[in-house]
Design an enzyme around this catalytic site. Structure first.
Site, PDB file in Angstrom:
ATOM      1  N   LYS A  61      51.082  45.993  60.971  1.00 35.48           N
ATOM      2  CA  LYS A  61      51.686  46.065  59.676  1.00 35.48           C
ATOM      3  C   LYS A  61      51.877  44.937  59.075  1.00 35.48           C
ATOM      4  CE  LYS A  61      54.126  49.199  56.945  1.00 35.48           C
ATOM      5  NZ  LYS A  61      55.018  50.307  56.748  1.00 35.48           N
ATOM      6  N   HIS A  75      53.112  44.644  55.815  1.00 42.66           N
ATOM      7  CA  HIS A  75      53.656  44.850  54.236  1.00 42.66           C
ATOM      8  C   HIS A  75      54.851  45.777  54.956  1.00 42.66           C
ATOM      9  CE1 HIS A  75      51.034  48.269  54.869  1.00 42.66           C
ATOM     10  NE2 HIS A  75      51.912  49.036  54.179  1.00 42.66           N
TER      11      HIS A  75
END
Length: 230
Positions: free
Chosen positions: A113, A115
């Site tokens: 991921k 963000h």
């Protein structure tokens, strides 16, 4: 006949037979072998069955001295291991909240991921933690070895692996490989130097059933069974 299995194994075996998670017949496996039994972990698909599964994982860990006192965190490899580690952590707490109240859990994302909190690991920080992997089966050992690398990269130390079923059959030997007579689980245990335990193994199934099914599993073990550990 009185079963030699511990009560939690007897209960779990009865559950998987009643729910037809464990079935008997003739099943062609990916290896090409024709097995007299089949275990379909995907059929743990309701609250009652998941509770039974969680209890079996938790009691397997709690009844194993080398595991129950030596870990901080359960790790579930994506994807199937994620719910397994989650339900096992909560069931361990229900079993003994003082002993397992601080037990952590974590799992990996398939894709990192970029963000929010970012990263590829969700859950407790594994740095400096002793980790037990929870998964359904070990077929070739590839997925477990990938999980081990993830744990190492996150700063954790693998101390054990728990699976639902150990078929106790020697690996299919590919061209160029040496036939050690070991099962995938035995090879992983030897390679990694950690405990690898199962809720049930083929010996438990043979001990827990009667009739034609028992005879056919004994014949299968005679033909494909892994070498006995010394």
């Amino acid at each position: 006949m009185t079963s030699p299995l511990p009560q939690f194994k007897q209960d779990f075996l009865q559950t998987i037979l009643s729910a037809k998670i464990l079935t008997f017949g003739s099943f062609t496996l990916k290896s090409g072998r024709v097995s007299p039994y089949f275990f379909n972990a995907g059929l743990f698909n309701n609250a009652s069955l998941l509770t039974s599964l969680a209890n079996a994982y938790a009691r397997t860990i709690d009844s194993h001295p080398a595991l129950s006192t030596s870990f901080d965190l359960l790790f579930g490899p994506a994807y199937k291991g994620i719910p397994l580690a989650t339900i096992t952590a909560t069931q361990l707490f229900s079993l003994n909240n003082e002993k397992y109240g601080s037990t952590g859990y974590a799992f990996n994302r398939k894709e990192k991921k970029d963000h929010g909190e970012g990263g590829s690991i969700v859950g407790m920080d594994m740095r400096g933690k002793k980790v037990v992997i929870v998964d359904d089966v070990i077929t070739a050992g590839t997925a477990i070895r990938e999980a081990v690398e993830i744990i190492k990269a996150a700063g954790g130390e693998l101390v054990g692996i728990v699976v639902a079923l150990d078929r106790q059959e020697r690996k299919v030997v590919k061209e160029g490989e040496v036939d050690t007579g070991l099962s995938a689980i035995q090879e992983v245990k030897k390679e990694l130097g950690v405990e690898v335990v199962a809720i049930l193994d083929l010996a438990d199934l043979i001990a827990g059933v009667e009739g034609e099914e028992k005879v056919r599993m004994m014949d299968y073990r005679k033909k494909y069974g892994a070498v006995q550990e010394v």
